[in-house]
Design a protein around this motif. Structure first.
Motif, PDB file in Angstrom:
ATOM      1  N   ARG A   1     -10.988   3.013  -7.495  1.00 14.72           N
ATOM      2  CA  ARG A   1     -11.515   4.336  -7.152  1.00 14.72           C
ATOM      3  C   ARG A   1     -10.581   5.445  -7.648  1.00 14.72           C
ATOM      4  N   LYS A   2      -9.273   5.176  -7.639  1.00 15.97           N
ATOM      5  CA  LYS A   2      -8.324   6.165  -8.151  1.00 15.97           C
ATOM      6  C   LYS A   2      -8.552   6.388  -9.652  1.00 15.97           C
TER       7      LYS A   2
ATOM      8  N   PHE B   1     -15.477  -3.934  -6.717  1.00 14.09           N
ATOM      9  CA  PHE B   1     -15.509  -4.520  -5.377  1.00 14.09           C
ATOM     10  C   PHE B   1     -16.512  -5.673  -5.321  1.00 14.09           C
ATOM     11  N   ALA B   2     -17.714  -5.461  -5.876  1.00 17.92           N
ATOM     12  CA  ALA B   2     -18.750  -6.496  -5.835  1.00 17.92           C
ATOM     13  C   ALA B   2     -18.309  -7.746  -6.594  1.00 17.92           C
TER      14      ALA B   2
ATOM     15  N   LEU C   1      -9.467  -4.679  -0.559  1.00 17.46           N
ATOM     16  CA  LEU C   1      -9.096  -3.299  -0.252  1.00 17.46           C
ATOM     17  C   LEU C   1      -8.281  -2.682  -1.381  1.00 17.46           C
ATOM     18  N   PHE C   2      -7.204  -3.363  -1.772  1.00 19.72           N
ATOM     19  CA  PHE C   2      -6.301  -2.800  -2.768  1.00 19.72           C
ATOM     20  C   PHE C   2      -6.998  -2.630  -4.121  1.00 19.72           C
ATOM     21  N   GLY C   3      -7.784  -3.635  -4.515  1.00 19.40           N
ATOM     22  CA  GLY C   3      -8.507  -3.538  -5.780  1.00 19.40           C
ATOM     23  C   GLY C   3      -9.482  -2.378  -5.790  1.00 19.40           C
TER      24      GLY C   3
ATOM     25  N   LEU D   1       0.828  -1.209   0.000  1.00 20.53           N
ATOM     26  CA  LEU D   1       0.000   0.000   0.000  1.00 20.53           C
ATOM     27  C   LEU D   1       0.862   1.259   0.000  1.00 20.53           C
ATOM     28  N   ALA D   2       1.916   1.256   0.771  1.00 19.92           N
ATOM     29  CA  ALA D   2       2.793   2.433   0.843  1.00 19.92           C
ATOM     30  C   ALA D   2       3.390   2.737  -0.526  1.00 19.92           C
TER      31      ALA D   2
END
Length: 295
Positions: A63-64, A213-214, A56-58, A12-13
């Motif tokens: 979203r970005k 996400f879904a 989470l990461f996906g 993530l970082a």
């Protein structure tokens, strides 16, 4: 057991996210497992942590990408700007035509270009500058520009509205009357249907992170739960849909920093359930619509 491992933190970082910013504590983990119908002893926690991280990461990456997509307002503004430019070119060509000699020179030069960029199927720029008779100078090109403006109008996602009667624009400026002609030409037999279809397609783009996400949750769910993947049934105003899958999804998304309406999350769960193929362990679900039985 923790959902915040070093490898997750490092990944993530590397993409500009801080894992410590997410409220992934023990109470959160136990809530998720409860929605799955298990406690910690009934799940491979290491595998679950990896799949939760992938969720989470996906979602964060989707979203970005979604944040960079243009809004309907931005799209409409760009299309309108192109329409205005096409109209301005039409008016400018009329002004050149009215000068007489300059208009004739423009037509002559358009037909004598040594290396024309536009030369397809025997049609050249000069052919668009002159009609069958000399008095119809620029008419083919103006017709092309009009069609372009109609296409730009049709490409907009605008709620159909009743066009004013011709009498309503009597005395209006030539530009307003011209805009009315473009709007009238842009109509079809089902403007409302076309509007709804395009709005729905844009909505899929606008909620692409939630859709992603879904779809990920659809693949993850049967690994950890015997409960059906379902958006649940509608229990009435103020209650909404009742579903463990929906509770799981809503809890995750809030922890991820997203605040979607519960009804929108339910809609996306239903979409993936109806559209994606069922894998091993995913059983077909029959969701009763309370509206259909008078609820």
């Amino acid at each position: 057991m923790t959902l915040k491992t070093f490898s997750f933190r490092e990944t993530l970082a590397g993409h500009g996210y801080d894992l410590d910013a997410f409220p992934f504590d023990d109470a959160y983990l136990d809530r998720l497992l409860g929605f799955l119908g298990h406690d910690r002893a009934g799940v491979d926690l290491n595998a679950f942590a990896r799949d939760h991280f992938n969720l989470l990461f996906g979602f964060l990456q989707a979203r970005k990408i979604e944040a960079g997509l243009p809004s309907i307002t931005a799209e409409t503004r760009a299309l309108s700007k192109a329409q205005d430019a096409a109209f301005a070119l039409t008016q400018a060509l009329r002004a050149v035509r009215d000068t007489g000699e300059a208009g004739q020179r423009l037509i002559a030069e358009s037909g004598a270009l040594p290396d024309p960029r536009f030369d397809q199927d025997g049609v050249r720029l000069g052919d668009l500058m002159r009609g069958a008779q000399d008095q119809s100078l620029y008419v083919p090109l103006q017709a092309l520009l009009f069609d372009l403006r109609v296409a730009l109008q049709r490409a907009k996602i605008e709620k159909p509205r009743v066009l004013p009667m011709r009498a309503d624009v009597i005395g209006a400026s030539a530009k307003i009357q011209d805009a009315q002609r473009v709007r009238a030409a842009a109509q079809d037999d089902d403007p409302e249907g076309r509007y709804r279809t395009r709005l729905a397609r844009h909505g899929l783009v606008a909620n692409s992170a939630l859709t992603h996400f879904a779809a990920q949750l659809w693949d993850m769910w049967p690994k950890y739960s015997d409960r059906p993947f379902t958006e649940g049934r509608y229990e009435g105003k103020g209650i909404g849909n009742n579903s463990a899958t929906l509770d799981f999804a809503e809890t995750c998304l809030k922890a991820f920093g997203a605040d979607y309406r519960r009804s929108l999350i339910a809609q996306k769960l239903r979409d993936v359930r109806e559209l994606l193929p069922q894998g091993e362990g995913q059983q077909e679900n029959v969701v009763i619509s309370m509206r259909k039985i008078g609820g």
